[in-house]
Design an enzyme around this catalytic site. Sequence first.
Site, short mmCIF file in Angstrom:
data_model
loop_
_atom_site.label_atom_id
_atom_site.label_comp_id
_atom_site.label_asym_id
_atom_site.label_seq_id
_atom_site.Cartn_x
_atom_site.Cartn_y
_atom_site.Cartn_z
N LYS A 192 51.74 42.25 40.44
CA LYS A 192 51.35 41.84 39.09
C LYS A 192 52.33 40.81 38.55
O LYS A 192 53.50 40.79 38.96
CB LYS A 192 51.40 43.06 38.15
CG LYS A 192 50.30 44.09 38.36
CD LYS A 192 50.47 45.26 37.40
CE LYS A 192 49.40 46.32 37.60
NZ LYS A 192 48.04 45.87 37.27
N ARG B 64 41.63 53.66 42.14
CA ARG B 64 40.39 54.15 42.75
C ARG B 64 40.65 54.73 44.12
O ARG B 64 39.91 55.60 44.58
CB ARG B 64 39.36 53.00 42.77
CG ARG B 64 39.73 51.83 43.61
CD ARG B 64 38.94 50.58 43.25
NE ARG B 64 39.42 49.97 42.00
CZ ARG B 64 38.89 48.88 41.45
NH1 ARG B 64 37.87 48.26 42.01
NH2 ARG B 64 39.38 48.41 40.33
N1 BES Z 1 46.59 50.19 36.28
C1 BES Z 1 45.80 49.02 36.37
C2 BES Z 1 44.80 48.88 35.22
C3 BES Z 1 45.37 48.73 33.84
C4 BES Z 1 45.37 47.48 33.23
C5 BES Z 1 45.81 49.80 33.11
C6 BES Z 1 45.84 47.34 31.95
C7 BES Z 1 46.28 49.65 31.82
C8 BES Z 1 46.29 48.41 31.24
C9 BES Z 1 45.00 49.04 37.67
O1 BES Z 1 45.60 49.68 38.73
C10 BES Z 1 44.78 47.63 38.07
O2 BES Z 1 45.73 46.99 38.38
N2 BES Z 1 43.54 47.17 38.06
C11 BES Z 1 43.21 45.86 38.41
C12 BES Z 1 42.02 45.90 39.32
C13 BES Z 1 41.71 44.59 39.96
C14 BES Z 1 42.79 44.23 40.96
C15 BES Z 1 40.37 44.69 40.62
C16 BES Z 1 42.88 45.09 37.14
O3 BES Z 1 42.29 45.68 36.23
O4 BES Z 1 43.27 43.94 37.04
MN MN Z 2 46.87 48.40 39.84
#
Ligand code: BES
Ligand code: MN
Length: 523
Positions: free
Chosen positions: A299, A379
């Site tokens: 990230k 997931r």
């Molecule tokens: N933990 C994150 C989602 C999240 C985003 C939680 C903002 C709280 C606040 C999750 O694991 C994630 O990184 N999701 C990605 C999925 C994508 C790579 C398909 C996302 O939402 O960007």
């Molecule tokens: Mn994630």
Amino acid sequence: MKTELSFAPLAAIQTELLAVLAADAQTSQESGAKPQPVLLSADPVLQAAANAVLSNGEFKAAANEILLLHAPAGLAARRLLLVGLGKQSKINLNSLRNAAGAAIRFLKPRAIRELTLVLPESNPQILPHAASVRTAVEGAFIGDFDPDTYRSDRRDQSIQSLTLAAPAAADRAALQTACAEGVIVGESQNFARTLVNEPGNKLTPTILGQRAAQMAAEVGLHCEVHSTEKLHELNMGAFWSVAQGSAEPPALIVLRYEPQGVADGPVLHPTGKDPSAEAPLLGLVGKGITFDSGGISIKPSDNMDKMKYDMAGGAAMLGAMRAIALLKPRVRVLGIVCAAENMPSGTAQKPGDLQTAMPLAPGKPGKTIEIINTDAEGRLVLADGLTYARQLGATHLIDAATLTGACVVALGMINAGAFANNDQTWAQFETALAVSGEKFWRLPLGDEYADMIKSDIGDIKNTGGRWGGAITAAEFLHAFAEDTPWIHLDIAGVAWVEDSKPYIAKGPSGVAVRSILEWVRSF
Ligand code: BES
Ligand code: MN
Ligand code: ZN
């Protein structure tokens, strides 16, 4: 916070502070005149003490508005606090929950350590007495929470004593029960919030397992905490694929609640209907990523610190299990938290890797997953968590997860997303929402969305592209819940309160504890 009821006459109650609620009255349709706010107590001494500020416009009774009066005439209380519930036509139990929280949060920085809240007297249909007691107590506990565990300037500002003043004629036993319930629910929500607030280095998967086991021992739940070996034994290839990149071992937390007198097999349904139905076993599955760096698909560093709350779904399950153990509904419940850290390293999984999820039955093949993005890790851990719950016999599933940023884009930080593969189960959940007061908005599932996560080289891929990201994530989970009645809660946008409100601190919200609990109690 010590919590009790009082049935004494209001004017005689000796307390640091007496809090009374008021509603913003409706403008008269004929004259167009704006009447003064309505005090929700018929007590003449209270009416007289509040009258000046109600009639002169100093206090308008807007939602969570507060006015403090000192040395109120005719009252044994040292202070009188007016708390607004907002527009009369819009008042419901949520207004009361928030107002109670707002009163507590007003007192906390002011070195006032006790209060007596007058139960609203009018509107018995909208604010029934027992429900009002439970809800006000919940709101008070929610308001009392601050995420200050690690602040050295913390001067234990918690409120010591809360008294609810009820009319002498009330059904005292019912109110006592409601009060005890409110304490359990409020404390369980705060238990979840305390966990969510913990930084990643203070709450590793192992430590989350220890905290769960400690809670379970306190409230009498059966608890097992497994790690790497058990993941391999169960062939949890999806869960392990996330854990493999971290130096911290994963934790598979399994809690069990068995009600007394509800055995396996056919029993009389608690409602008395449907005696032929199998006793349900509810599977609660939570995402417990104690820190989500994104893994190799790392990230951006802006806001990455927030990803310590990526275990909020797991914490919600632990909070709900705590409340279940104490409130003892007549249904069997299984709580599973899949805890891991999502890290980049030489042992981390890579985009393009192929993983094999846990099979539903030992010896059967598990679904193969193509990893497109290692940041779509929630997931993966949930896939195996859901399968494990089904393998252990769950007849109904509910999961909670801070799963997608896409859900936050869709619904903002107001509603959480919800999905269901079964309309009846959804209807039951909606009924639970009416009690919990939490905001969940149902989003669609559908075969066309499921098509978006078909893989060329395996059964399924872990991301479906940019559009409809909350839904393709839900469809990924759906592939593992299959036909078992299932609800998925995406709490990414609401697990952390970004701006403090008069009734809740900035920080972990504890969302979903109350809704999951009410859903469980509805069986
Ligand atoms: N933990 C994150 C989602 C999240 C985003 C939680 C903002 C709280 C606040 C999750 O694991 C994630 O990184 N999701 C990605 C999925 C994508 C790579 C398909 C996302 O939402 O960007
Ligand atoms: Mn994630
Ligand atoms: Zn995540």
